[in-house]
Design a protein around this motif. Structure first.
Motif, short mmCIF file in Angstrom:
data_model
loop_
_atom_site.label_atom_id
_atom_site.label_comp_id
_atom_site.label_asym_id
_atom_site.label_seq_id
_atom_site.Cartn_x
_atom_site.Cartn_y
_atom_site.Cartn_z
N ALA A 1 201.48 105.29 88.58
CA ALA A 1 200.63 105.88 89.24
C ALA A 1 201.06 107.58 89.29
CB ALA A 1 200.89 105.45 90.82
N GLN A 2 201.85 107.99 88.12
CA GLN A 2 202.41 109.37 88.07
C GLN A 2 201.52 110.24 87.37
OE1 GLN A 2 205.24 109.94 89.56
NE2 GLN A 2 205.29 107.98 90.27
N HIS A 3 200.64 109.60 86.45
CA HIS A 3 199.69 110.46 85.71
C HIS A 3 198.25 109.94 85.59
CE1 HIS A 3 203.48 112.27 84.00
NE2 HIS A 3 204.06 110.91 83.76
N ALA A 4 197.50 110.57 85.25
CA ALA A 4 196.04 110.26 85.34
C ALA A 4 195.49 110.87 83.94
CB ALA A 4 195.13 110.25 86.66
N ILE A 5 194.64 110.41 83.39
CA ILE A 5 193.88 111.06 82.21
C ILE A 5 192.18 111.04 82.74
CG2 ILE A 5 193.00 111.11 79.99
CD1 ILE A 5 196.16 111.40 80.32
N VAL A 6 191.58 112.18 82.68
CA VAL A 6 190.15 112.29 83.14
C VAL A 6 189.25 113.05 82.21
CG1 VAL A 6 188.73 113.56 84.92
CG2 VAL A 6 190.89 112.81 85.47
N ALA A 7 188.27 112.53 81.79
CA ALA A 7 187.20 113.04 80.81
C ALA A 7 186.06 113.74 81.58
CB ALA A 7 186.89 112.16 79.85
N VAL A 8 185.68 114.78 81.59
CA VAL A 8 184.27 115.47 82.35
C VAL A 8 183.56 116.00 81.23
CG1 VAL A 8 185.82 115.69 84.21
CG2 VAL A 8 185.51 117.55 82.54
N THR A 9 182.37 116.27 81.80
CA THR A 9 181.31 116.69 80.74
C THR A 9 180.27 117.36 81.74
OG1 THR A 9 179.67 116.29 78.99
CG2 THR A 9 179.74 114.70 80.58
N GLU A 10 179.42 118.45 80.89
CA GLU A 10 178.17 119.05 81.81
C GLU A 10 177.23 117.96 81.75
OE1 GLU A 10 176.98 122.29 79.86
OE2 GLU A 10 178.94 123.38 79.89
N PRO A 11 176.67 117.67 83.17
CA PRO A 11 175.80 116.58 83.50
C PRO A 11 174.58 116.84 82.73
CG PRO A 11 175.84 117.96 85.38
CD PRO A 11 177.09 118.57 84.24
N GLN A 12 174.06 115.62 82.04
CA GLN A 12 172.70 115.73 81.21
C GLN A 12 172.04 114.64 81.71
OE1 GLN A 12 172.38 115.88 76.93
NE2 GLN A 12 174.08 117.44 76.63
N SER A 13 170.70 114.73 82.05
CA SER A 13 169.73 113.83 82.42
C SER A 13 169.39 112.82 81.25
CB SER A 13 168.52 114.21 83.07
OG SER A 13 167.66 113.29 83.35
N TRP A 14 169.03 111.56 81.51
CA TRP A 14 168.91 110.74 80.30
C TRP A 14 167.43 110.65 80.24
CZ3 TRP A 14 165.08 107.20 81.51
CH2 TRP A 14 165.07 106.77 82.88
N ARG A 15 166.72 111.30 81.23
CA ARG A 15 165.24 111.49 81.12
C ARG A 15 164.88 112.48 80.04
NH1 ARG A 15 166.68 110.64 86.50
NH2 ARG A 15 165.48 108.67 87.64
N GLY A 16 163.66 112.47 79.59
CA GLY A 16 163.13 113.34 78.65
C GLY A 16 162.28 114.36 79.42
N GLU A 17 162.16 115.68 79.13
CA GLU A 17 161.63 116.74 79.80
C GLU A 17 160.12 116.34 79.69
OE1 GLU A 17 162.87 120.43 78.98
OE2 GLU A 17 164.97 120.11 79.41
N GLY A 18 159.41 116.17 80.95
CA GLY A 18 157.98 115.71 80.75
C GLY A 18 157.38 114.57 80.24
N ASP A 19 158.37 113.54 80.20
CA ASP A 19 158.07 112.38 79.44
C ASP A 19 157.77 111.49 80.60
OD1 ASP A 19 157.88 112.71 76.90
OD2 ASP A 19 159.74 112.46 76.39
N LEU A 20 156.64 110.82 80.67
CA LEU A 20 156.38 109.85 81.79
C LEU A 20 155.41 108.76 81.19
CD1 LEU A 20 154.98 112.45 84.33
CD2 LEU A 20 157.08 111.13 84.63
N MET A 21 155.70 107.67 81.60
CA MET A 21 155.05 106.28 81.06
C MET A 21 153.86 106.04 82.03
SD MET A 21 156.76 102.91 79.66
CE MET A 21 157.45 102.41 81.32
N PRO A 22 152.78 105.99 82.15
CA PRO A 22 151.97 105.51 83.01
C PRO A 22 151.73 103.88 83.02
CG PRO A 22 150.63 106.41 81.10
CD PRO A 22 152.10 106.41 80.91
N ARG A 23 151.65 103.69 84.28
CA ARG A 23 151.45 102.14 84.38
C ARG A 23 150.37 101.82 85.21
NH1 ARG A 23 157.17 99.91 84.50
NH2 ARG A 23 156.35 97.86 85.23
#
Length: 839
Positions: A276-298
């Motif tokens: 509990a003396q140290h920690a490792i952290v990984a961060v990134t810029e957020p990205q959406s898993w969704r495609g832009e404008g991609d929709l699936m009609p039901r």
């Protein structure tokens, strides 16, 4: 009664079918198992009427409705089995009859039957299948329904530590005996002695607060100087900030100051050291898993209206993902960024040759230059041990890193004195790094790491001594090592491997110092394992071609045999005369290694019959998957359908084409930048082999497959017209640029880098080659392979004025069909296709 077939898993040809006297390849196992003997003959009749009568009679034994029904009728096999805390019983899940829900069962080793369901009121006391242990193994901590429980391994007593609705992860025993856990981006530690809980680490995804910010511009400066109210507000903010800082510095009862990571940041992973003396952290810029404008009609919805669903982005829209690594010192509050520059190859232009080829195709010149690559932690699902692992006392840590371009994997440690990453192992692949075989960890009480690597073509165990840099390869040979368990004493590796035959997986062990491998099980088929708490027994999950998974237990000592614990297969299923496949090695005309395949023969198969047999080739999905093995296939409906086909006089074959799992790195990566080329070559080889060795009329062969199998059905019909008289492509990929990033970019790179590979590998570019009968079965709410894939290909076929194709849509089905009625409709259409064009 059971009809008898001998299944020879060997290089030799089927001795009954052929007169070949080719000797059995050394080291291959021979497996014989009885199969159900039919009371009705399937002898071919000389007339069409006789054939039709034989088929009608067979419908009562192998009806399509039964094969495609809810699989509960087969039996509800045990899943996710694990040992009880005292090793006296086993626990496992079973599907609830008529429902997708699972229930927990417990089966004492000394009792018979399939165990009894654990009462809902007792589930919390038995949910320790994935528990973490303290240093001496006396305490097991686990999470049940978001809350933390600790089991005392000496008494079985269970203590509940929390009772709330907050989601908790990352349980870990600390060196001082406390138990740490994560909620969101905060890590807490709880004392088992008195229940005192404290915040150990808080991560804030925002900029650190400042006392007073300088005025942004001249107008702001003038406004502050001019208006007294603004001056008062600034002075009060400063006072509050100063007071808070002083309080934190002089009062130990407060929570520790958070680490501020900056705004517009997403935490990928955080790992606290056991000290509990140290920690490792990984961060990134957020990205959406969704495609832009991609929709699936039901179209079929409870509302009666069309509803749109967001779907994942396509590989053509992918953007590089880079992780920033920080080392946090919890004592000083220091945050230090860890640079990737010490990793060999961190800035190599590994795609230079690919880009040069693509540029040249467009009449351009590519100038290669080195630049930092996007690098991050290996995805969690790729590293079973976790991708950040600390040694026992927390003095050292190792990380598994991967380049986003998929060409490199590094194992690195951290030099805390210089705050630098130290590369301990680099695995480079001109094609791509495997998603499997990435386990690694520390050996106890030593400065050594063990890891899996495909560097010798097959996944094998290695140990590296970090003190002197020596690396020892522990296992070696033409087989795979997977599912590694290190003994509590740290002296033995247990593992699952296909040592004797690519399609037979047994359990083995070997000393951490190397030496001879000891085979522990001899069940044939597919076998996986779990070590008992005292490491004297194995809990085995085993299957064979005609038996779904069942549980066995076996002592770990020479000469011990496995004892079956469960019998969950229904009597109805066992009474059916299923055709057991023979596993054969079909010689390849392109590579030295054979094409392992399952072959199903009619019961009364006659190798000398004047009229050759019609045949069907099944192409498995997923691409990287193994199906020609000695265990129960995940394609169980297809297996049952193949039995039906053999009863109707067909020969059936399903193959592990190049690109399949189980045969090493070179077989896996043969499809790099050319999906659909080596696999179709393998299809040509297996069809020719059936004609030469299984009396198949090669003018009457059909094929079918789903997902990747649907893609290969297209490629075979489009690129090798006449190879198959008919083909059915189910939920098929037609254009890889529209598929997901994680799978596709491994094999074909990115479209913007390697459009040559995408055009070479996508069926839509070869549609003009269609000459034979084609059935396209497309689910409309498929969020894996989009319905659009099939729609675009159909439009292309229309524009090419092709006539010999049909399309069936399934309005409510996702990628993996759910409704029995949909399965039935799909396979009726497939069967009609084959009966029409092959018989």
């Amino acid at each position: 009664m059971k009809r008898k077939l001998t299944v020879a898993i060997s290089a030799a040809l089927f001795s009954v079918a052929c007169s070949s006297s080719e000797p059995m390849q050394e080291g291959m196992a021979e497996v014989s198992s009885p199969v159900a003997q039919s009371t009705q003959q399937t002898a071919y009749q000389g007339s069409e009427r006789g054939q039709a009568n034989a088929r009608e009679q067979r419908e009562s034994v192998f009806s399509m409705q039964q094969i495609m029904a809810d699989p509960d009728w087969i039996g509800r096999a045990p899943e996710n089995a694990y040992w009880s805390w005292d090793g006296r019983s086993v626990l496992f899940s079973r599907k609830r009859e008529g429902s997708p829900q699972r229930d927990l069962f417990q089966r004492p080793l000394t009792a018979g039957g399939n165990g009894s369901q654990v009462a809902l009121s007792a589930l919390h006391a038995h949910a320790y299948g994935n528990a973490v242990e303290n240093s001496d193994g006396s305490l097991h901590a686990y999470i049940f329904e978001r809350n933390i429980f600790v089991l005392d391994a000496s008494s079985g007593e269970v203590q509940q530590l929390t009772r709330d609705s907050q989601n908790k992860t990352s349980l870990q025993f600390l060196r001082d005996g406390r138990l740490s856990y994560r909620i969101g981006n905060d890590i807490y530690a709880i004392s088992l002695a008195n229940g005192f809980t404290e915040l150990v680490l808080s991560l804030q995804t925002q900029d650190a607060p400042e006392a007073l910010k300088e005025p942004a511009d001249i107008l702001a400066r003038e406004e502050i100087n001019l208006i007294e109210y603004n001056q008062v507000q600034r002075r009060q903010r400063q006072e509050r900030f100063d007071d808070q800082q002083a309080l934190a510095a002089n009062n130990s009862s407060l929570a520790p100051e958070p680490f501020y990571l900056g705004s517009n940041i997403q935490v990928v992973e955080v790992s606290l050291s056991p000290s509990a003396q140290h920690a490792i952290v990984a961060v990134t810029e957020p990205q959406s898993w969704r495609g832009e404008g991609d929709l699936m009609p039901r179209y079929v919805t409870e509302s009666g209206r069309i509803e749109n669903q967001n779907v994942r982005r396509r590989v053509a829209d992918a953007k590089p993902v880079n992780h920033t690594l920080y080392w946090l010192d919890l004592n000083t509050g220091e945050k230090t960024e860890l640079s990737y520059e010490s990793l060999p190859g961190f800035d190599e232009d590994v795609l230079a040759a690919v880009r040069e080829e693509n540029y040249a195709a467009e009449g351009k010149t590519y100038e290669s230059k080195n630049a930092p690559r996007a690098i991050g932690l290996m995805p969690g699902w790729s590293a079973p041990e976790g991708n950040i692992v600390w040694n026992e006392n927390g003095s050292a840590v190792a990380l598994m890193l991967r380049a986003w371009d998929n060409k490199d994997r590094w194992i690195a440690t951290i030099d805390f004195a210089s705050a630098n990453l130290v590369s301990q192992h680099r695995l480079h692949d001109e094609a791509w790094i495997n998603r499997d075989f990435n386990a690694f960890n520390w050996l106890p009480e030593s400065n050594s790491l063990w890891y899996l690597s495909e560097e010798s073509n097959y996944s094998h165990l290695y140990v590296k001594n970090l003190d002197n840099g020596n690396v020892e390869q522990i296992t070696d040979g033409r087989f795979l090592v997977d599912n590694v368990t290190l003994s509590q004493a740290g002296d033995m590796f247990y593992f699952q491997g296909n040592v004797e035959h690519p399609g037979i997986y047994e359990i083995y062990r070997v000393s951490v110092n190397g030496g001879d491998i000891e085979q522990l099980t001899d069940l044939n088929g597919m076998t996986n394992y779990s070590l008992s708490p005292d490491e004297t027994r194995l809990l085995l999950t085993h299957s064979s071609p005609l038996q779904p998974n069942e549980l066995y237990v076996q002592e770990i000592r020479n000469g011990s045999a496995a004892t079956q614990l469960t019998e969950t297969v229904s009597a109805e299923f066992e009474s059916m005369p299923w055709a057991e496949p023979e596993i054969v090695q079909v010689p390849s005309s392109h590579v030295d290694d054979p094409i392992y395949s399952r072959v199903y023969l009619p019961e009364d198969f006659d190798p000398n019959r004047a009229e050759g047999y019609p045949a069907v080739v099944f192409i498995h999905g997923a691409g990287y998957l193994q199906n020609a093995h000695g265990g129960w296939s995940g394609y169980f409906r297809e297996f049952m359908y193949h039995s039906k086909l053999t009863d109707l006089g067909y020969v059936v074959l399903d193959l592990d084409f190049r690109g399949s799992a189980g045969y090493g790195r070179d077989w896996r990566t043969a499809v790099y930048r050319q999906m659909g080329t080596p696999e179709v070559e393998d299809l040509v080889d297996v069809v020719n082999w059936m004609g030469e060795h299984r009396n198949v009329d090669v003018e009457r062969v059909g094929t079918y497959g789903g997902s990747y199998g649907g893609f290969l059905t297209f490629m075979a019909l489009f690129k090798e017209p006449g190879l198959f008289k008919a083909g059915a492509a189910l939920r098929p990929v037609t254009d890889w640029a529209h598929y997901n990033t994680g799978y596709t970019s491994n094999i074909l790179n990115l479209p913007q880098d390697d459009m040559i590979a995408y055009r070479r590998s996508s069926p839509i570019y070869f549609a003009e080659g269609l000459e034979d009968a084609l059935l396209i079965n497309a689910p409309m709410v498929d969020d894996n392979v989009f319905f659009q894939d099939s729609v675009r290909l159909v439009q292309r076929l229309i524009e090419l004025e092709k006539e010999n194709f049909e399309t069936a849509i399934f309005p409510v089905e996702p990628h993996g069909f759910v409704q029995p009625s949909s399965w039935l409709d799909e396979y009726r259409r497939i069967h009609k296709l084959f009966e029409t064009h092959l018989h």
